[in-house]
Scaffold this active site. Sequence first.
Site, mmCIF file in Angstrom:
data_model
loop_
_atom_site.group_PDB
_atom_site.id
_atom_site.type_symbol
_atom_site.label_atom_id
_atom_site.label_comp_id
_atom_site.label_asym_id
_atom_site.label_seq_id
_atom_site.Cartn_x
_atom_site.Cartn_y
_atom_site.Cartn_z
ATOM 1 N N SER A 276 10.712 6.959 15.115
ATOM 2 C CA SER A 276 9.501 6.704 15.901
ATOM 3 C C SER A 276 9.922 6.439 17.334
ATOM 4 C CB SER A 276 8.758 5.483 15.348
ATOM 5 O OG SER A 276 8.362 5.725 14.027
ATOM 6 N N LEU A 277 9.673 7.396 18.199
ATOM 7 C CA LEU A 277 10.102 7.250 19.589
ATOM 8 C C LEU A 277 8.947 6.673 20.416
ATOM 9 C CD1 LEU A 277 12.748 7.860 21.094
ATOM 10 C CD2 LEU A 277 11.669 9.951 21.927
ATOM 11 N N HIS A 278 7.846 7.355 20.424
ATOM 12 C CA HIS A 278 6.609 6.923 21.083
ATOM 13 C C HIS A 278 6.706 6.800 22.593
ATOM 14 C CE1 HIS A 278 5.194 6.590 17.099
ATOM 15 N NE2 HIS A 278 5.687 5.413 16.826
ATOM 16 N N CYS B 259 5.301 -3.975 16.029
ATOM 17 C CA CYS B 259 4.961 -2.921 16.983
ATOM 18 C C CYS B 259 3.499 -3.123 17.390
ATOM 19 C CB CYS B 259 5.167 -1.544 16.361
ATOM 20 S SG CYS B 259 6.876 -1.267 15.855
ATOM 21 N N CYS C 172 5.767 -6.446 7.684
ATOM 22 C CA CYS C 172 6.885 -5.976 8.519
ATOM 23 C C CYS C 172 7.156 -7.012 9.600
ATOM 24 C CB CYS C 172 6.526 -4.631 9.156
ATOM 25 S SG CYS C 172 7.874 -3.959 10.156
ATOM 26 N N CYS D 246 0.431 -1.404 15.528
ATOM 27 C CA CYS D 246 0.526 -1.251 14.069
ATOM 28 C C CYS D 246 -0.096 -2.426 13.316
ATOM 29 C CB CYS D 246 2.006 -1.116 13.696
ATOM 30 S SG CYS D 246 2.273 -1.079 11.923
ATOM 31 N N ASN E 23 -4.640 6.552 15.384
ATOM 32 C CA ASN E 23 -5.873 6.199 14.684
ATOM 33 C C ASN E 23 -6.309 4.816 15.131
ATOM 34 O OD1 ASN E 23 -6.093 8.462 12.613
ATOM 35 N ND2 ASN E 23 -3.967 7.773 12.470
ATOM 36 N N SER F 142 12.053 6.926 7.520
ATOM 37 C CA SER F 142 11.567 6.743 8.884
ATOM 38 C C SER F 142 12.096 5.431 9.458
ATOM 39 C CB SER F 142 10.042 6.727 8.828
ATOM 40 O OG SER F 142 9.510 6.148 9.968
ATOM 41 N N GLU G 245 0.831 -1.202 0.000
ATOM 42 C CA GLU G 245 0.000 0.000 0.000
ATOM 43 C C GLU G 245 0.865 1.252 0.000
ATOM 44 O OE1 GLU G 245 -2.603 -0.629 3.383
ATOM 45 O OE2 GLU G 245 -4.158 -1.384 2.034
ATOM 46 N N GLY H 25 6.346 -1.482 6.589
ATOM 47 C CA GLY H 25 7.711 -1.973 6.769
ATOM 48 C C GLY H 25 8.670 -0.985 7.394
ATOM 49 N N GLU H 26 9.838 -1.515 7.757
ATOM 50 C CA GLU H 26 10.902 -0.719 8.387
ATOM 51 C C GLU H 26 11.971 -0.468 7.308
ATOM 52 O OE1 GLU H 26 12.186 0.837 11.358
ATOM 53 O OE2 GLU H 26 13.763 1.136 9.874
HETATM 54 S S1 SF4 Z 1 8.320 -0.870 12.155
HETATM 55 FE FE1 SF4 Z 1 6.669 0.421 11.316
HETATM 56 S S2 SF4 Z 1 5.563 -0.930 9.896
HETATM 57 FE FE2 SF4 Z 1 6.843 -2.250 11.197
HETATM 58 S S3 SF4 Z 1 5.471 -2.892 12.847
HETATM 59 FE FE3 SF4 Z 1 6.596 -1.073 13.570
HETATM 60 S S4 SF4 Z 1 5.276 0.678 13.049
HETATM 61 FE FE4 SF4 Z 1 4.548 -1.085 11.868
#
Ligand code: SF4
Length: 357
Positions: A221-223, A118, A114, A121, A297, A198, A94, A165-166
């Site tokens: 992506s820290l979160h 996470c 991926c 996700c 979301n 990212s 996508e 994906g990463e």
């Molecule tokens: S790395 Fe990105 S795409 Fe992979 S599970 Fe984590 S948030 Fe989702």
Amino acid sequence: MEFTRARLTDVMAKLGEPGFRAAQLHRWLYSQRSDDFGAMSSISTSLRQKLASSYAIRVSSVVRTEGESSASMTGDGSQTVKYLLRMPDDELVESVLIPSGERMTACISAQAGCPLQCSFCATGHMGFRRNLHAFEMTDQVFALQQETEKRTGGRLTNIVFMGMGEPLLNLDNVIEAVATLTGKDYSFSISEKRITISTVGLVRGIERIAASGLKTKLAISLHSADQQLRERLMPVAGQYPLDELGRAITGYNRMTGLPVTFVYMLLRGVNDTAEDARKLTRYARRFLCKINLIDYNSIVNFEFRPAYPDTRDAFVRHLLDAGLQVTVRKSQGAAINAACGQLATQPGPSASNRSNY
Ligand code: SF4
């Protein structure tokens, strides 16, 4: 065979052709985006025949578009639209077209699925299928560029590797794709500064990017700035503790002179308290950085919910009072499951779209 610069160079050498032919062919494939060796008029007839007898240029297809009808209704293409693309081996990925003011951003996938799982996700929960080739990433961009032209007559202004994906688990191919997309003498040519890669914080990949000379932007992506919570949200964070990640970010800041963007998705009652804001402040103020707070979301069957507006405002105030640079972004595309963390493929009916392989 994937037609990367290196592979084309090998093929030309094997065929006894001069090296510049590889660059010529690459431009035919990725600048003119020709899908027919016979039409490559600057290349000798005999070489065209040899190529056509040994190799195929395959095409991808957009198999589903979501958000399209409402986008057309706005008349200015100002609606987020999600595309499901079928790769030559039938794998599905996508991509999302995100209009925002003057910007038209293509959000691109680097993997089908991926492996990192996470907890918030949808892509992580669908599992890992495979890395995408460089051409499968440039292909997504070209498909979205075509759509942008159709909708607005304009061009993509930004590309973010933030889809499925990463990207740093597929960094060679991401770097190859970036090189093609930023090629100065190519019809699609965008500045590296308009591309964002990212990552969840894979230290070795950050170090490679820092040393690579790339001038793309880096989003992390820290979160959470709490190690335990971070590991709960992103299990791979256990391999790259915050201190080690911090050293990689410091190195990146020093080597590139560029800030990183910390992406922080506010999750109700999970990472949105005053204590979470304090931890984030303490962590982030050591770096050349910006903080991008985004709304979560909701995904059906997932335990998380977006932060309440008051909580979010208090969180933002804390960061601003500490002198940090903060942007708050309403993640777009939630209604069509195209927002951050929501991408996951499902098959659908087919509609054709060309591309180079
Ligand atoms: S790395 Fe990105 S795409 Fe992979 S599970 Fe984590 S948030 Fe989702």
